[in-house]
Design a protein around this motif. Structure first.
Motif, PDB file in Angstrom:
ATOM      1  N   ALA A 128       0.827  -1.205   0.000  1.00 56.05           N
ATOM      2  CA  ALA A 128       0.000   0.000   0.000  1.00 56.05           C
ATOM      3  C   ALA A 128       0.864   1.258   0.000  1.00 56.05           C
ATOM      4  O   ALA A 128       0.544   2.244  -0.685  1.00 56.05           O
ATOM      5  CB  ALA A 128      -0.928   0.004   1.213  1.00 56.05           C
ATOM      6  N   GLU A 129       1.973   1.246   0.727  1.00 55.16           N
ATOM      7  CA  GLU A 129       2.888   2.389   0.730  1.00 55.16           C
ATOM      8  C   GLU A 129       3.508   2.599  -0.646  1.00 55.16           C
ATOM      9  O   GLU A 129       3.632   3.732  -1.120  1.00 55.16           O
ATOM     10  CB  GLU A 129       3.980   2.201   1.773  1.00 55.16           C
ATOM     11  CG  GLU A 129       3.534   2.413   3.197  1.00 55.16           C
ATOM     12  CD  GLU A 129       4.642   2.151   4.205  1.00 55.16           C
ATOM     13  OE1 GLU A 129       5.699   1.615   3.819  1.00 55.16           O
ATOM     14  OE2 GLU A 129       4.434   2.490   5.380  1.00 55.16           O
ATOM     15  N   ALA A 130       3.900   1.502  -1.294  1.00 57.94           N
ATOM     16  CA  ALA A 130       4.479   1.613  -2.638  1.00 57.94           C
ATOM     17  C   ALA A 130       3.442   2.156  -3.620  1.00 57.94           C
ATOM     18  O   ALA A 130       3.745   3.018  -4.451  1.00 57.94           O
ATOM     19  CB  ALA A 130       4.998   0.258  -3.099  1.00 57.94           C
ATOM     20  N   SER A 131       2.223   1.669  -3.512  1.00 54.18           N
ATOM     21  CA  SER A 131       1.156   2.156  -4.374  1.00 54.18           C
ATOM     22  C   SER A 131       0.874   3.630  -4.112  1.00 54.18           C
ATOM     23  O   SER A 131       0.656   4.413  -5.045  1.00 54.18           O
ATOM     24  CB  SER A 131      -0.102   1.330  -4.144  1.00 54.18           C
ATOM     25  OG  SER A 131      -1.183   1.847  -4.873  1.00 54.18           O
ATOM     26  N   TYR A 132       0.896   4.033  -2.863  1.00 52.30           N
ATOM     27  CA  TYR A 132       0.677   5.434  -2.511  1.00 52.30           C
ATOM     28  C   TYR A 132       1.786   6.316  -3.085  1.00 52.30           C
ATOM     29  O   TYR A 132       1.503   7.401  -3.611  1.00 52.30           O
ATOM     30  CB  TYR A 132       0.622   5.603  -0.990  1.00 52.30           C
ATOM     31  CG  TYR A 132       0.576   7.040  -0.560  1.00 52.30           C
ATOM     32  CD1 TYR A 132      -0.594   7.782  -0.687  1.00 52.30           C
ATOM     33  CD2 TYR A 132       1.710   7.668  -0.051  1.00 52.30           C
ATOM     34  CE1 TYR A 132      -0.629   9.107  -0.310  1.00 52.30           C
ATOM     35  CE2 TYR A 132       1.683   8.991   0.313  1.00 52.30           C
ATOM     36  CZ  TYR A 132       0.509   9.711   0.190  1.00 52.30           C
ATOM     37  OH  TYR A 132       0.486  11.021   0.563  1.00 52.30           O
ATOM     38  N   ASP A 133       3.025   5.866  -3.004  1.00 53.73           N
ATOM     39  CA  ASP A 133       4.139   6.644  -3.554  1.00 53.73           C
ATOM     40  C   ASP A 133       3.990   6.832  -5.065  1.00 53.73           C
ATOM     41  O   ASP A 133       4.203   7.933  -5.587  1.00 53.73           O
ATOM     42  CB  ASP A 133       5.476   5.976  -3.238  1.00 53.73           C
ATOM     43  CG  ASP A 133       5.842   6.068  -1.761  1.00 53.73           C
ATOM     44  OD1 ASP A 133       5.288   6.944  -1.063  1.00 53.73           O
ATOM     45  OD2 ASP A 133       6.682   5.252  -1.315  1.00 53.73           O
ATOM     46  N   THR A 173       1.194   6.729  -6.779  1.00 52.87           N
ATOM     47  CA  THR A 173       0.048   7.604  -7.004  1.00 52.87           C
ATOM     48  C   THR A 173       0.404   9.053  -6.708  1.00 52.87           C
ATOM     49  O   THR A 173      -0.014   9.964  -7.427  1.00 52.87           O
ATOM     50  CB  THR A 173      -1.137   7.156  -6.127  1.00 52.87           C
ATOM     51  OG1 THR A 173      -1.409   5.778  -6.384  1.00 52.87           O
ATOM     52  CG2 THR A 173      -2.378   7.962  -6.413  1.00 52.87           C
ATOM     53  N   ALA A 174       1.172   9.282  -5.658  1.00 52.01           N
ATOM     54  CA  ALA A 174       1.581  10.653  -5.325  1.00 52.01           C
ATOM     55  C   ALA A 174       2.463  11.242  -6.423  1.00 52.01           C
ATOM     56  O   ALA A 174       2.299  12.409  -6.810  1.00 52.01           O
ATOM     57  CB  ALA A 174       2.312  10.671  -3.988  1.00 52.01           C
ATOM     58  N   LYS A 175       3.395  10.456  -6.958  1.00 55.67           N
ATOM     59  CA  LYS A 175       4.250  10.935  -8.049  1.00 55.67           C
ATOM     60  C   LYS A 175       3.424  11.240  -9.295  1.00 55.67           C
ATOM     61  O   LYS A 175       3.638  12.249  -9.966  1.00 55.67           O
ATOM     62  CB  LYS A 175       5.319   9.892  -8.385  1.00 55.67           C
ATOM     63  CG  LYS A 175       6.418   9.796  -7.347  1.00 55.67           C
ATOM     64  CD  LYS A 175       7.422   8.727  -7.714  1.00 55.67           C
ATOM     65  CE  LYS A 175       8.457   8.554  -6.613  1.00 55.67           C
ATOM     66  NZ  LYS A 175       9.405   7.485  -6.913  1.00 55.67           N
ATOM     67  N   LEU A 176       2.459  10.375  -9.598  1.00 54.52           N
ATOM     68  CA  LEU A 176       1.591  10.586 -10.749  1.00 54.52           C
ATOM     69  C   LEU A 176       0.745  11.842 -10.568  1.00 54.52           C
ATOM     70  O   LEU A 176       0.561  12.615 -11.509  1.00 54.52           O
ATOM     71  CB  LEU A 176       0.698   9.363 -10.962  1.00 54.52           C
ATOM     72  CG  LEU A 176      -0.238   9.420 -12.159  1.00 54.52           C
ATOM     73  CD1 LEU A 176       0.552   9.481 -13.450  1.00 54.52           C
ATOM     74  CD2 LEU A 176      -1.151   8.208 -12.149  1.00 54.52           C
ATOM     75  N   ALA A 177       0.254  12.069  -9.366  1.00 55.72           N
ATOM     76  CA  ALA A 177      -0.548  13.263  -9.091  1.00 55.72           C
ATOM     77  C   ALA A 177       0.279  14.531  -9.277  1.00 55.72           C
ATOM     78  O   ALA A 177      -0.200  15.523  -9.833  1.00 55.72           O
ATOM     79  CB  ALA A 177      -1.117  13.201  -7.682  1.00 55.72           C
ATOM     80  N   VAL A 178       1.528  14.504  -8.838  1.00 54.81           N
ATOM     81  CA  VAL A 178       2.401  15.666  -9.016  1.00 54.81           C
ATOM     82  C   VAL A 178       2.659  15.904 -10.498  1.00 54.81           C
ATOM     83  O   VAL A 178       2.597  17.052 -10.977  1.00 54.81           O
ATOM     84  CB  VAL A 178       3.719  15.477  -8.236  1.00 54.81           C
ATOM     85  CG1 VAL A 178       4.745  16.518  -8.626  1.00 54.81           C
ATOM     86  CG2 VAL A 178       3.462  15.509  -6.751  1.00 54.81           C
ATOM     87  N   GLU A 179       2.929  14.846 -11.248  1.00 57.12           N
ATOM     88  CA  GLU A 179       3.165  14.985 -12.677  1.00 57.12           C
ATOM     89  C   GLU A 179       1.934  15.539 -13.387  1.00 57.12           C
ATOM     90  O   GLU A 179       2.036  16.410 -14.250  1.00 57.12           O
ATOM     91  CB  GLU A 179       3.555  13.645 -13.291  1.00 57.12           C
ATOM     92  CG  GLU A 179       4.933  13.163 -12.919  1.00 57.12           C
ATOM     93  CD  GLU A 179       5.244  11.786 -13.467  1.00 57.12           C
ATOM     94  OE1 GLU A 179       4.470  11.286 -14.313  1.00 57.12           O
ATOM     95  OE2 GLU A 179       6.244  11.211 -13.048  1.00 57.12           O
TER      96      GLU A 179
END
Length: 135
Positions: free
Chosen positions: A34-39, A41-47
């Motif tokens: 879940a942490e890896a998935s969150y990371d 998703t967070a990178k994708l959101a920033v992009e």
């Protein structure tokens, strides 16, 4: 003989301990996933937010295109630009090779969404082009 054997109680406690350790390990692995998935998703959101800032403003895109076309090299080249609400059409009947190279370098290195693009070779050093940029 109504009493429970203490060995059975100890065995039961060991089984419960083993099951809870197993569940704890599986919960840890789920947490890491879940942490890896969150990371990700967070990178994708920033992009995506950066891309939105880049492409969202139609006025900003139009100003960038006008700024490119106002360069000294392109000002007297006979480039005709027409702007509409959601797109711009750029065309030129004849352009020399260096001017066309300069224009293509500027436009292709900018964040424009090129909808259609056509270049025709007129002679060894001359070409005509039509381009439609959508925003």
């Amino acid at each position: 003989m109504n009493r429970i054997n203490p060995l059975y109680v100890g065995l039961l406690l060991l089984v419960v301990l083993a099951l809870s350790v197993f569940e704890l390990n599986s919960s840890k692995s789920e947490l890491y996933e879940a942490e890896a998935s969150y990371d990700k998703t967070a990178k994708l959101a920033v992009e995506l937010s950066e891309l939105k800032k880049l492409y969202a403003s139609q006025k900003n895109m139009q100003m960038k295109l006008k700024r490119i076309l106002a360069q000294n090299v392109l000002r007297n080249a006979g480039i005709v630009a027409s702007y509409k609400k959601s797109r711009a059409k750029i065309s030129a009947e004849t352009l020399d090779k260096t001017t066309l190279d300069f224009l293509m370098a500027k436009i292709l290195n900018s964040p424009f969404n090129i909808d259609s693009f056509e270049i025709r070779k007129l002679s060894e050093n001359k070409a005509s082009f039509k381009m439609e940029i959508k925003w």
